[in-house]
Design an enzyme around this catalytic site. Structure first.
Site, PDB file in Angstrom:
ATOM      1  N   GLU A   1      -3.856   2.934  -6.836  1.00 18.08           N
ATOM      2  CA  GLU A   1      -2.954   2.325  -6.075  1.00 18.08           C
ATOM      3  C   GLU A   1      -1.494   2.396  -6.694  1.00 18.08           C
ATOM      4  OE1 GLU A   1      -3.487   0.701  -3.440  1.00 18.08           O
ATOM      5  OE2 GLU A   1      -5.591   1.133  -3.313  1.00 18.08           O
TER       6      GLU A   1
ATOM      7  N   TYR B   1       1.650  -6.561  -4.451  1.00 19.42           N
ATOM      8  CA  TYR B   1       0.870  -5.635  -3.636  1.00 19.42           C
ATOM      9  C   TYR B   1      -0.124  -5.073  -4.583  1.00 19.42           C
ATOM     10  CZ  TYR B   1      -1.307  -1.315  -1.679  1.00 19.42           C
ATOM     11  OH  TYR B   1      -1.934  -0.375  -1.435  1.00 19.42           O
TER      12      TYR B   1
ATOM     13  N   ASP C   1       1.065  -3.750   2.522  1.00 16.98           N
ATOM     14  CA  ASP C   1       1.866  -2.498   2.424  1.00 16.98           C
ATOM     15  C   ASP C   1       2.459  -2.308   3.773  1.00 16.98           C
ATOM     16  OD1 ASP C   1       0.031  -1.394   3.895  1.00 16.98           O
ATOM     17  OD2 ASP C   1      -0.228   0.200   2.422  1.00 16.98           O
TER      18      ASP C   1
END
Ligand code: SF4
Length: 331
Positions: free
Chosen positions: A16, A99, A117
């Site tokens: 990520e 996020y 996102d």
């Protein structure tokens, strides 16, 4: 994608962070190399920072790598090397914003915490016809609330990945593939023919043009290199000493020696221009002019400078554009 085949929170975390600002195809080989070199949080925590930056070389936004290592050291010390599930503990780690918190929590731990996102913002704006700037924090919060409310009782990781995937492959910024979209019957933008009007995105900040000059100064088998101070752009990486020019290189060539003396206290004379390279970082679009140089350095070097042996160049972390200079030199 290798990170889709695992539930290892550490691997999901690494993927990520790498995927922020970087395309999937670029990330895959970096992710595989990283997991091979640092297979556990403890291994990452114990690694030398230069090795960590070397593994990130070319991915850009190097603070991501430094934060990953700092966070790994905290996790090793405070949580026995296991990424904490608790949201407050997870979001207190360096580099983990809303996020990443949502992505790790939902994908690795199946918790109902949304990861919003750019892809998710686009899909949800169209689906629910949200006429608000998706760059505003308020809009992001609103979208996060919608996605959170839509979580089912299970498969939350799959839901997070489905939102992202839909945005990345179907609900594209231009020409969304509505005819094959599983949400087409529910989508307000599709119904009202608004797909080219949504989402609303404020203009990007203007790019700034920069012209720089770097010198290659060699003494026997060593090169003079600059280590960027931590906290500055490209902090912790090594470069050939570089100065910013006030304008185009052909107009300001005569000033290069004086700029190096002022910046680093070294007397150099740029001779042949070896390369001109273009590169981008943050909002800058830079032209880097690379010169072979002759000159002298004082006994007490500027604290950011060091003579590095040619044999160590391959293991020294450089930003991608300076790694290209190394390739030229070594070839
Ligand atoms: S129907 Fe079209 S606009 Fe709506 S979510 Fe699907 S791809 Fe996006």
């Amino acid at each position: 994608m290798p990170w889709r085949k695992t539930k290892d929170p550490y691997a999901i975390w690494v993927s990520e962070i790498m995927l922020q600002q970087t395309q999937v195809d670029t990330v895959i080989p970096y992710f595989n190399r990283w997991m091979h070199t640092f297979p556990t949080i403890k291994k990452l925590a114990q690694a030398k920072d230069e090795k960590v930056l070397k593994m990130w070389e070319g991915l850009g936004y190097y603070s991501r790598a430094r934060n990953l290592q700092k966070a790994a050291q905290m996790v090793a010390k405070e949580h026995g090397g296991k990424l904490p599930k608790d949201s407050a503990q997870l979001s207190s780690l360096p580099g983990i914003g809303p996020y990443s918190l949502g992505a790790i929590s939902s994908i690795a731990f199946e918790l109902p915490i949304a990861a919003v996102d750019g892809n998710v913002l686009r899909v949800v704006s169209r689906l629910f016809e949200i006429h608000k700037n998706i760059k505003d924090k308020k809009t992001v919060d609103e979208v996060r609330e919608i996605v959170t409310a839509l979580f089912s009782d299970k498969d939350r990781g799959d839901m997070t990945q489905a939102w992202m995937e839909l945005g990345a492959t179907v609900c594209l910024p231009t020409n969304p593939k509505c005819l094959i979209c599983p949400l087409q019957k529910l989508c307000a933008a599709k119904k009202k023919n608004l797909t080219d009007k949504l989402p609303i995105v404020s203009k990007r900040p203007k790019t700034k043009k920069v012209v720089t000059a770097a010198i290659i100064l060699k003494r026997e088998n060593t090169f003079l290199l600059e280590k960027r101070p931590l906290g500055k752009i490209m902090g912790g990486l090594w470069l050939f000493p570089t100065v910013e020019l006030p304008g185009p290189v052909n107009k300001h060539k005569q000033e290069i020696s004086a700029l190096f003396e002022k910046e680093f206290g070294i007397k150099v004379k740029p001779a042949n221009q070896l390369l001109t390279l273009s590169h981008s970082y943050t909002v800058h679009r830079a032209q880097l002019n690379v010169f072979l140089a002759q000159g002298t350095t004082p006994k007490k070097l500027h604290p950011d400078l060091n003579w590095i042996n040619e044999s160590r160049l391959k293991e020294t972390p450089f930003p991608a554009v300076h790694a290209k200079i190394i390739d030229q030199i070594l070839n």
